[in-house]
Every structure is written in C-alpha cells, then in structure tokens.
Design a protein around this motif. Structure first.
Motif, PDB file in Angstrom:
ATOM      1  N   ASN A   1       0.820  -1.212   0.000  1.00  0.00           N
ATOM      2  CA  ASN A   1       0.000   0.000   0.000  1.00  0.00           C
ATOM      3  C   ASN A   1       0.849   1.255   0.000  1.00  0.00           C
ATOM      4  O   ASN A   1       0.331   2.350  -0.095  1.00  0.00           O
ATOM      5  CB  ASN A   1      -1.002  -0.027   1.143  1.00  0.00           C
ATOM      6  CG  ASN A   1      -0.391   0.098   2.526  1.00  0.00           C
ATOM      7  OD1 ASN A   1       0.817   0.206   2.681  1.00  0.00           O
ATOM      8  ND2 ASN A   1      -1.224   0.070   3.521  1.00  0.00           N
ATOM      9  N   GLU A  11      -6.295  -2.795   0.353  1.00  0.00           N
ATOM     10  CA  GLU A  11      -5.324  -3.510  -0.469  1.00  0.00           C
ATOM     11  C   GLU A  11      -5.711  -4.979  -0.604  1.00  0.00           C
ATOM     12  O   GLU A  11      -5.707  -5.529  -1.702  1.00  0.00           O
ATOM     13  CB  GLU A  11      -3.938  -3.379   0.147  1.00  0.00           C
ATOM     14  CG  GLU A  11      -2.852  -4.083  -0.624  1.00  0.00           C
ATOM     15  CD  GLU A  11      -1.485  -3.915   0.027  1.00  0.00           C
ATOM     16  OE1 GLU A  11      -0.511  -3.846  -0.729  1.00  0.00           O
ATOM     17  OE2 GLU A  11      -1.397  -3.854   1.265  1.00  0.00           O
ATOM     18  N   ARG A  78      -2.207   0.907   7.967  1.00  0.00           N
ATOM     19  CA  ARG A  78      -1.302   1.056   6.819  1.00  0.00           C
ATOM     20  C   ARG A  78       0.043   0.431   7.177  1.00  0.00           C
ATOM     21  O   ARG A  78       0.338   0.188   8.338  1.00  0.00           O
ATOM     22  CB  ARG A  78      -1.125   2.523   6.462  1.00  0.00           C
ATOM     23  CG  ARG A  78      -2.435   3.174   6.019  1.00  0.00           C
ATOM     24  CD  ARG A  78      -2.189   4.573   5.524  1.00  0.00           C
ATOM     25  NE  ARG A  78      -3.418   5.248   5.187  1.00  0.00           N
ATOM     26  CZ  ARG A  78      -4.005   5.206   3.995  1.00  0.00           C
ATOM     27  NH1 ARG A  78      -3.489   4.503   3.033  1.00  0.00           N
ATOM     28  NH2 ARG A  78      -5.122   5.862   3.772  1.00  0.00           N
TER      29      ARG A  78
END
Length: 180
Positions: A1, A11, A78
């Motif tokens: 990502n 993702e 993330r």
C-alpha cells in the motif's frame, strides 16, 4: 500500500493489489527454493506459503469468504513503508523485494515484478515533489508490462482452490441454516 496509498484492508480487498502481491510472492518462492530456503508457515499448518499467491489470485467474492478472518483488521491500518514514503524517510525496500531481486541475480533468475516494485519505491524515495500514488489497476498494468512469463501459475491448483472455496461456502450455508 506504499505504492497505491490505500489502507491494508483496501489492499487485500482489491484484486489488482492482491495480484501484484501474488506475482511478487511467486518470484520470491522460486528464488528462495533455488537457495534451499523454506518459507515459514505463519498462518496455519494446513496452508503452505506456496498456496498464498494462488489464494491472492482468486476473485474477490471467493477470496473474501476464505480470508474473512484475516480481513478483520483495522480499516485505517497502513504499512510502515507507507509511513516512510509519506514522511520522506528511507524505506526497507532493499531488505524486502530488493533482497529477492539480489538473490535471484545470484542464481540467474529473472525477478521483473520485484525489480519493478523496487524501482517504483525508489522513485518515491527520491522524489522531492508532491507524492502521487499509483492506482491499483495502473500498478497491475505496469507489472504486467514487465512480466516476461507466467511461470508459477498452476491451473490445477487454481481449480482445486475454487472447488475448495465452494465446499467451504456450502458448509457455511448449511451451518448457518442449522443454527440460525
């Protein structure tokens, strides 16, 4: 990502992102095997690491059922490489995809997918301008361009995984019907 800018959950729910990951993994497995390095079983003793690229290549509808437990992650989560890119820090790309490329060269194995990922991340690292992420479908198109062959795709394994997926779905519906 780090390349697409999407969250980890997005993702894993995006076919194009998973397909790029799958292609990276297929190259990595080939390289590691030639170096007699076995991949660790990190999720289940029933699922070999060699199956992950094929699982990631499944259509979203099937993948989301099979991977439903692993998709229960922070929707805003993330990767650390994403954080590095956003904050203009050096990434660990050389220790990840770069290492696969380096090991492949030692055994004269082409790793065009991992090489391209390294190139893209290095472009991000060296950029002084505003950060422009690459859409998942565009990333996949770029990867397809550099991919020289489709070694590693096993149609028999794909058929087995699809049949297995339907069996799991069938069992899920039976259990749901019996208990709810």
């Amino acid at each position: 990502n780090a390349i697409t800018g999407v969250t980890l959950k997005e993702e894993f729910m995006n076919f194009h992102c998973r397909k790029v990951l799958s292609l990276c993994q297929l190259e990595a497995i080939k390289v590691l095997n030639t170096h007699n390095i076995k991949c660790a079983k990190v999720i289940s003793p029933l699922i070999s690491p060699e199956m992950f690229p094929h699982l990631f290549s499944l259509p979203n509808q099937i993948y989301s059922v099979i991977a439903s437990k692993s998709l229960k992650i922070d929707p805003a989560g993330r990767s650390s490489m994403y954080d590095d890119i956003v904050n203009h820090y050096p990434t660990e790309i050389d220790e990840l995809n770069g290492k696969i490329s380096e090991m492949g060269k030692k055994k004269k194995i082409d790793t065009p997918v991992n090489d391209k990922i390294v190139d893209i991340i290095r472009e991000f690292e060296n950029s002084d301008g505003p950060l422009v992420f690459i859409a998942p479908n565009e990333l996949y198109d770029r990867i397809k361009e550099v991919q020289k062959n489709k070694e590693g795709f096993n149609p028999i394994l794909m058929v087995i995984l699809i049949i297995f997926s339907f069996i799991i779905l069938f069992l899920f519906f039976i259990l749901y019907y019996l208990f709810f």
